[in-house]
Enzyme design. Structure first.
Site, PDB file in Angstrom:
ATOM      1  N   ASP A 295       0.805  -1.220   0.000  1.00 38.19           N
ATOM      2  CA  ASP A 295       0.000   0.000   0.000  1.00 38.19           C
ATOM      3  C   ASP A 295       0.838   1.270   0.000  1.00 38.19           C
ATOM      4  OD1 ASP A 295      -2.372  -1.360  -0.100  1.00 38.19           O
ATOM      5  OD2 ASP A 295      -2.796  -1.230   2.043  1.00 38.19           O
ATOM      6  N   LYS A 394     -13.226   5.949  -0.161  1.00 39.78           N
ATOM      7  CA  LYS A 394     -13.076   4.536   0.161  1.00 39.78           C
ATOM      8  C   LYS A 394     -12.368   4.341   1.493  1.00 39.78           C
ATOM      9  CE  LYS A 394     -11.882   0.193  -2.025  1.00 39.78           C
ATOM     10  NZ  LYS A 394     -11.314  -0.520  -0.878  1.00 39.78           N
TER      11      LYS A 394
END
Length: 413
Positions: A295, A394
């Site tokens: 990530d 999100k």
């Protein structure tokens, strides 16, 4: 939403939003407990709300779990649901119905579950699969280079079964930090997991018939994966820097590795208590093994875009099956704004340039791409226009509010 980001340095302080990774795990453990503890999550997001809604469905005999775009929700709850139910339907939207669930699917099929794939539309979502049959105890075998979310889902589900089980990892485990975070939460809920390891390949032994026993009220930690954007923003900005508050330097979250990676690049960081002061400094290229920290790749690519020398990011194959193909997305976005970047099958090579030139990019319906390109504006000579900026909802709905509070300027076009 299409926005124009005006280039300028950022300065000030920002508080970390609640960790999605930690919040998912706390909410699931709490839902599986006889006595539901209070879970404090001071900020939320679309993914966290997807998990909340799906957990409510577990009260039904035949639940319908709409995971929205949350891969964590889907992969965690596939085995958990089938440890409790005879039948369930899973839905999703965006790229989620196309994202892989193998080899977890095959392991569940070998242990009592039957997957029926339909892919019919249901409102804004699509059917991912219907599953029939309770999950049975046994030996589950997974390679270590697939999503750690499969391992987490099984670690939550298998203690609920009557008999003991094992999860055998057949190759060295990647993204170990995420599994360690799961084990830490399970320990807090008095779930026993015994670990044997050989050459980086752990075997998790899980007794059956266990009960989730909450330790008391709990709080989700601040999110290292999202605060990483502000840590890099501080290094790319001014001598006054950015103070990042509300993060635990001793967290089990693997993305706290941003501290070490930023320092290796030459970042000027000071850690004090639960805060990090990130100040301007000249960065240099490094080699990055992305397998434990996928990530962080989008913001590391931005940091590398104006760093001296060459940054090589490798072992990042799994980024191709995220909300977007993040290797292709970052290659395209940074190329469009003047970076010197090469896309490889499993990574990126970035040769630093003095400044980016600005331009128009797609957000690829991917929160981390939008946030990364917003930070890229700091080192750009001209504005960066991002299409689809609402994707930040999100994981970080208040991202642009925090950006503005730090002195950032943007206009909705």
């Amino acid at each position: 939403m299409k926005i124009e980001i005006i280039p300028q340095p950022l300065v000030g302080s920002v508080k970390a939003v609640a960790s999605k990774s930690h919040a998912h795990r706390l909410l699931i453990a709490a839902a599986l407990s006889k006595r539901t503890p209070a879970i404090s999550i001071d900020t939320t997001s679309q993914d966290i709300e997807a998990t909340r809604a799906c957990l409510l469905q577990l009260k039904k005999d035949h639940p319908v779990l709409d995971c929205k775009e949350s891969g964590s929700t889907l992969r965690f709850l596939l085995p958990v649901t089938m440890a409790l139910k005879e039948r369930a339907l899973f839905l999703g939207c965006g790229r989620l119905p196309q994202r892989p669930i193998s080899p977890l699917k095959e392991e569940m099929e070998a242990h009592g579950c039957k997957f029926i794939n339909k892919h019919r539309k249901k409102g804004n979502s699509a059917e991912i699969c219907e599953i029939q049959g309770r999950l049975q105890a046994g030996v589950f075998t997974l390679p270590g280079n697939v999503s750690s979310q499969y391992i987490t889902g099984l670690l939550y589900a298998l203690p609920l079964l009557e008999s003991g089980s094992q999860i055998r990892i057949t190759t060295p485990l990647e993204s170990r930090g995420y599994v360690d975070l799961t084990l830490d939460v399970l320990k807090q809920f008095h779930i026993e997991v015994y670990i044997e390891e050989k050459e980086g390949c752990p075997t998790y032994k899980i007794p059956g018939g266990q009960k989730y026993l909450p330790p008391g009220d709990l709080a989700a930690e601040g999110d290292w994966s999202n605060i990483a954007f502000w840590i890099i923003a501080g290094i790319l900005s001014s001598d006054s820097g950015i103070i990042c508050n509300g993060i635990n330097p001793r967290s089990m979250q693997g993305d706290r590795e941003i501290l070490n990676l930023a320092r290796r690049m030459g970042g000027n960081l000071t850690v004090k208590g639960n805060s990090v002061l990130s100040m301007a400094n000249t960065l240099s290229g490094i080699h990055v093994d992305a397998s434990p920290i996928p990530d962080l790749v989008p913001i590391l690519a931005v940091a590398a875009s104006t760093a001296k020398g060459t940054t090589r990011i490798h072992n990042a194959h799994r980024l191709r099956i995220k909300e977007s193909d993040r290797l292709a997305s970052m290659y395209d976005c940074l190329s469009r704004v003047g970076a010197k970047i090469t896309e490889e099958p499993g990574g990126l090579i970035v040769e630093g340039v003095p400044r980016l030139k600005g331009g128009t990019v797609s957000g690829y319906n991917d929160h981390r791409i939008v946030m990364a390109m917003t930070v890229a504006s700091i080192v750009s000579e001209a504005p960066i226009i991002i299409e689809g900026a609402e994707a930040v909802n999100k994981s970080y709905p208040t991202f642009f509010e925090d950006f503005e509070a730090l002195g950032g300027e943007y206009h909705v076009l």
